[in-house]
Enzyme design. Sequence first.
Site, mmCIF file in Angstrom:
data_model
loop_
_atom_site.group_PDB
_atom_site.id
_atom_site.type_symbol
_atom_site.label_atom_id
_atom_site.label_comp_id
_atom_site.label_asym_id
_atom_site.label_seq_id
_atom_site.Cartn_x
_atom_site.Cartn_y
_atom_site.Cartn_z
ATOM 1 N N TYR A 232 5.039 5.754 10.929
ATOM 2 C CA TYR A 232 5.279 4.352 11.262
ATOM 3 C C TYR A 232 6.101 3.577 10.239
ATOM 4 O O TYR A 232 6.372 2.415 10.427
ATOM 5 C CB TYR A 232 3.952 3.628 11.553
ATOM 6 C CG TYR A 232 2.875 3.692 10.468
ATOM 7 C CD1 TYR A 232 2.924 2.860 9.357
ATOM 8 C CD2 TYR A 232 1.796 4.574 10.579
ATOM 9 C CE1 TYR A 232 1.945 2.902 8.384
ATOM 10 C CE2 TYR A 232 0.806 4.634 9.607
ATOM 11 C CZ TYR A 232 0.878 3.784 8.509
ATOM 12 O OH TYR A 232 -0.098 3.829 7.549
ATOM 13 N N HIS B 53 -3.201 4.306 5.143
ATOM 14 C CA HIS B 53 -4.339 3.389 5.294
ATOM 15 C C HIS B 53 -5.610 4.102 4.830
ATOM 16 O O HIS B 53 -6.368 3.587 4.014
ATOM 17 C CB HIS B 53 -4.468 2.951 6.752
ATOM 18 C CG HIS B 53 -5.813 2.389 7.103
ATOM 19 N ND1 HIS B 53 -6.264 1.194 6.601
ATOM 20 C CD2 HIS B 53 -6.808 2.872 7.892
ATOM 21 C CE1 HIS B 53 -7.480 0.959 7.075
ATOM 22 N NE2 HIS B 53 -7.843 1.960 7.856
ATOM 23 N N ARG C 190 0.871 -1.173 0.000
ATOM 24 C CA ARG C 190 0.000 0.000 0.000
ATOM 25 C C ARG C 190 0.915 1.232 0.000
ATOM 26 O O ARG C 190 1.566 1.510 0.996
ATOM 27 C CB ARG C 190 -0.879 -0.044 1.251
ATOM 28 C CG ARG C 190 -1.913 1.053 1.346
ATOM 29 C CD ARG C 190 -1.764 1.879 2.622
ATOM 30 N NE ARG C 190 -1.967 1.115 3.840
ATOM 31 C CZ ARG C 190 -1.444 1.470 5.005
ATOM 32 N NH1 ARG C 190 -0.708 2.564 5.122
ATOM 33 N NH2 ARG C 190 -1.646 0.735 6.074
#
Lengths: 347, 374
Positions: free
Chosen positions: B284, B275, B271
């Site tokens: 992160y 998100h 990805r």
Amino acid sequence: MTALTLGSAINAGLSKALENDDKVLLMGEDIGKLGGVFRVTDGLQKRFGAQRVVDTPLAEAGIVGTAVGLALRGYRPVVEIQFDGFVYPAFDQIVCQVAKLHYRSNGRIRMPLVIRIPWAGGVGAAEHHSESPEAYFVHTAGLRVIAASNPQDAYVMLQQAIASDDPVIFFEPKRLYHSKGEVDLDADLADAPPMHLARVPREGTDATIVTYGAQVRTALDAAVAAEDDGISLEVIDLRSLSPIDMNTVAASVRKTGRVVVTHEAAREAGVGAELIASITEECFHYLETPPRRVTGHDIPYPPSKLEKHHVPDLDRILHAVDLVLERGAGSSPTGGASAATVEGGVR
Amino acid sequence: MTYTQTRVSSTGRADDHDAVDDVLRILEPDGSRIADDTLDPWVADLSPHELRALHRDMVLTRRLDAEGVALQRQGQLALWAPCRGQEATQVGTAHALAPGDFVFPSYREHGVLLGRGAKPADYVLAWRGEEHSAYDHTTINAAPPQIIIGAQSLHATGWAMGAQRDGSTDVAVAYYGDGATSQGDVNEAMVFASSFRAPVVFVCSNNQWAISEPVTVQAKYPIAGRAPGFGIPSLRIDGNDALACVAAMRWALDRARRGEGPSFIEAVTYRMGPHTTSDDPTRYRDSAEVDEWAQRDPIARLEAYLRAEGMLDDSGMDQVARAADALAAEVRAACIEATTRAPETMFDHVYAEPHAAVERQKAEYMDYLAGFEK
């Protein structure tokens, strides 16, 4: 008319639904060869085959979640949750999926799913086998919640639930599974009262007892006992907990002016709370005394040797009747110590 | 007895850095075509026309996704779940489907919906907050996008059990991410699918991240390695290789249609974006990791292959770009021109049949609103 136990009446209702519509199928743990742990589905797999009466893996979310998919494909699944306390693993599928898919899809997706739950206590069962989770489902929009109290209703309402295009949580009081009653097996569903209507199994004039499920029988016993004291009690069997037939309840309360609600489920935020709130909104000026609740305590279900202290019995109901009729000691509307204790928990 | 076609890394660890390359692929990141005995037979018949369609839909998906992000940034959408980087998995698998098959997508499957024929408004109205699910599931054979992680895997399995009972060759497909494989529903779905030999395909888009949780938190062993334990054969493929995705899906669909039951595909992909537009992936994950995956881009890879094979040229690329612009414009128009439904409609469709409590509340609330008009 035929005398049948409540369990046999449900079996007959399932059988008729399987006969009438080949899209109906039953799913659950142990429902096939064994006929269910309560034998409610006894003989159905033999008669209709393993494709119609399906023994599933032991996974409640799996049972309900696959039933959602089957409903999407045009089937009308009737699933059995083996015991009330086992419904929680399927809770997400029930409240997030079953209840909401019709709404989420703007009415395009129908969820004609019935979830049968052997329900509540009084049979001396082990932990997690005697729970009254109805309030969780009543609180969830999109679900209909039905509670049977006698063989005739169980037979008819189950077929109505299966015929409904809405998902229905169908509670079966397991302590009445073996109790008999007259059932009209040829009853025409079109002539039967719709499942959302309450029933008045006993008329009276002094106070109204509103209840459902196995407590209907206890309330009727209380009414018989009260008659010896010259008290006339009206008993209402709600039958449907979502929606609640407030017309029948309000008509009775307007007549008697006094009301006791009883159920086995815990008191806090339970069906009784909803009922009394609605009664207060709709009938405040008709009420002679504050309504009373006689319920299970706000505790986890106790060990079975203590359940007679948890499940409201005839005496606790009669005590509450005394309070709403302002008869005898401890009848102060503010409640004495005895009232708080006997009714089931300190508020 | 062999009951798995899973290829797992030599160490058998999903957190092995090389594990992402321990996959079946037939298109290298530079676009060169390599051989693979498992996958090759399934794409041998793909025509230049079909290959170009695959490319076009991946470009459309990326453009649609970019438009979704832009509309969110401009305040037109409340949220968007970007799928950039996952176009090959979504478009490749969806291209293999027949019209009668039924997909159960997650909220990120924009390329799958494109493959099913979703209309421009279908992509944005839910994210805008106008409707929960805009598309008509009966016309595109896709369930409403699932928000609860993995719940749709059971619906797909149940639908497949129904298809099996109907004697049809229709197949259900559940799409979910790597995070979903931690959920009970996904595991229960594999138990049911396996027990009943349901014609269902599980497509796990392992995009390496479940919001901020790396796949290594969810899986200490390659995810495709789990399915054989349920009696379900699986393939672990390069999810950025569109040809591998078509091939794996055709393999799985063929098994299902022949009555061999469920299959599992782990498409190893990435990805590239957040998100959703609400999170900040720089908190992160390393940019080096993102850069590395950019080198494996699924669209550039197929483009390089098609150009090298003489199936795509600048004029073809222009056509695709124009189609992408047109789709983006239609999506934008559908979004901006959307009208909010009247408040009384929020009470509609709670139940299929009349329900006294809802009707009472609707009447009360409409009376209340009417008070402002006096």
